[in-house]
Design a protein around this motif. Sequence first.
Motif, PDB file in Angstrom:
ATOM      1  N   UNK A 162       0.834  -1.203   0.000  1.00 22.98           N
ATOM      2  CA  UNK A 162       0.000   0.000   0.000  1.00 22.98           C
ATOM      3  C   UNK A 162       0.870   1.256   0.000  1.00 22.98           C
ATOM      4  N   UNK A 163       1.906   1.258   0.837  1.00 22.39           N
ATOM      5  CA  UNK A 163       2.781   2.437   0.896  1.00 22.39           C
ATOM      6  C   UNK A 163       3.482   2.660  -0.433  1.00 22.39           C
ATOM      7  N   UNK A 164       3.987   1.576  -1.005  1.00 18.90           N
ATOM      8  CA  UNK A 164       4.714   1.742  -2.267  1.00 18.90           C
ATOM      9  C   UNK A 164       3.789   2.228  -3.383  1.00 18.90           C
ATOM     10  N   UNK A 165       2.576   1.684  -3.412  1.00 14.43           N
ATOM     11  CA  UNK A 165       1.618   2.126  -4.431  1.00 14.43           C
ATOM     12  C   UNK A 165       1.338   3.621  -4.257  1.00 14.43           C
ATOM     13  N   UNK A 166       1.148   4.050  -3.022  1.00 10.23           N
ATOM     14  CA  UNK A 166       0.878   5.460  -2.754  1.00 10.23           C
ATOM     15  C   UNK A 166       2.027   6.341  -3.209  1.00 10.23           C
ATOM     16  N   UNK A 167       3.232   5.945  -2.802  1.00  8.68           N
ATOM     17  CA  UNK A 167       4.413   6.730  -3.153  1.00  8.68           C
ATOM     18  C   UNK A 167       4.598   6.801  -4.669  1.00  8.68           C
ATOM     19  N   UNK A 168       4.506   5.639  -5.329  1.00  4.26           N
ATOM     20  CA  UNK A 168       4.744   5.582  -6.768  1.00  4.26           C
ATOM     21  C   UNK A 168       3.694   6.383  -7.534  1.00  4.26           C
ATOM     22  N   UNK A 169       2.445   6.241  -7.119  1.00  2.00           N
ATOM     23  CA  UNK A 169       1.377   6.989  -7.782  1.00  2.00           C
ATOM     24  C   UNK A 169       1.607   8.487  -7.614  1.00  2.00           C
TER      25      UNK A 169
END
Lengths: 272, 247
Positions: A162-169
């Motif tokens: 979830x964190x990585x998706x948020x950061x990448x987006x």
Amino acid sequence: MPLALSTVTLASPSRPPRSPARVYRQTLWLLTGRDLRVRYSTSFLGYLWSVLDPLVMALIYWFVFTQIVDRSIGEAPYIVFLLAGLLPWTWFNGAIGDSTRAFIKDAKLVRSTRLPRSVWVARIVLSKGVEFVLAIPVVVAFAIVFGAELTWGVLWLPVAIALQATLTLGLGLVIAPLVVFFRDLERAVKLVLRFLFYASPIIYGLSDLPAGLDTWMAFNPLAGIISLYRAAFFPDQVEALPVIIAAVMSLAALGLGILVFRRMVRAVLKEI
Amino acid sequence: MGDVVIRVVGAGIRFRRNRRGRRSFKDLFAGRNRRSRPNEFWALRGVDVEVRAGEAIGVVGRNGQGKSTLLKLVAGVMLPDEGRVDVLGGVAPLIEITGGFVDDLTVRENVHLTAGLHGMTRAEIDERYDEIIDFAELREAVDTPYKHLSSGQKVRLAFSVISRLEEPILLVDEVLAVGDRAFRDKCYQRIDELLAGGRTLFFVSHNERDLKRFCTRGLYLDKGRLQLDGPIEGVLAAYNSDYGSPS
């Protein structure tokens, strides 16, 4: 000539308009499905390619750091340690790299369909994310072969994703519209990504850094995120500070991304 | 007369005159403001149009006078810098219709993809899939990769999908000039059917015969302004008297 007359359907206001969230979800899955289908139908190795890249990298570093020099970084089994960092990196790297071309690649579609515009970035993050998830069994396989012990830290996995998706987006939403106006950014991003690979705890762990430097490194949100991935096999890698920083920075990146994207989308649509 | 389905109020959009014009970050983040900057021009300005359900509107004007831009504003693929464009109801845009198709996927996959992107649900696509394929006359080619179709077949497929969207508003931008004659007749017939079914048509064309055939009301755009809004014959007459009759 007899023409195939079709049933005339009346303009139907009967169909209830679908909610924006539903439209967004449907579009996202369609585009992600399209990306994956194109990938897998045009290449013989298909799925293997998304695994092969990080795998080869992992083997190279494993060879260098365990067979040539004596490894003093990371944890054993080092190959599992490496893969747990390399696979998320492949997702991050691929998604950020592709987001530089988010609008250019689908220019015709952007010009001809009224879709929520951020979908062009979100679908890149999602399709690379799906590839990442599909590659997880590879780590599992290596963990079994090399006897890495699964711990309760595996429960961090959804948080890390979830964190990585948020950061990448968030980062993608900043980069994608800017590249339309500043083409140089495409190359700059590649350069920064290469730097970031070594500046993130991928081939090493946070604790391997000399005192002082690890505090700085904690401000790289990838440090916290990767430590959460590694928690599945190496729970000692997780420290509170980097994880908290990663969470705050990821949310901040998303906020910034939404802001930048909203302000620029009008100009982007004129340009492509 | 039906309800208002398209409402354009004081809409304006401006473009940069030259690509290499200096652009600062400040410009990019300026969002919408009314100031016109020196190296920009208004492609459209102060356009007010109200379209009611079931109307068939033809947009007339020379190249570069804002016809397609107006259509794009209505389609929602561009956003106005000033004013508003409200569209109540779904839109089937026949603009760059082959845009959504992917070379490496088959005809079947492309139909599902494009129809889905334009807002059809899975069930609706399955229900109309046969109609779409038959209309495009591509029954034998459903498993062929899209890239192996001829350019005429590509347009046929695209028209077939988009014209089957069942949306209440149909936007058409010069697409009818393509394809062979038999298929063009079929397209015309399809548009007639849609109009008879109560669809609203927004039609951009240089072809006077097409305009007269489908449209009852005309919009004449010149120099980025809406010069005339009235019955199509009057609008065509005004256009011809300004720029010489083509016939």
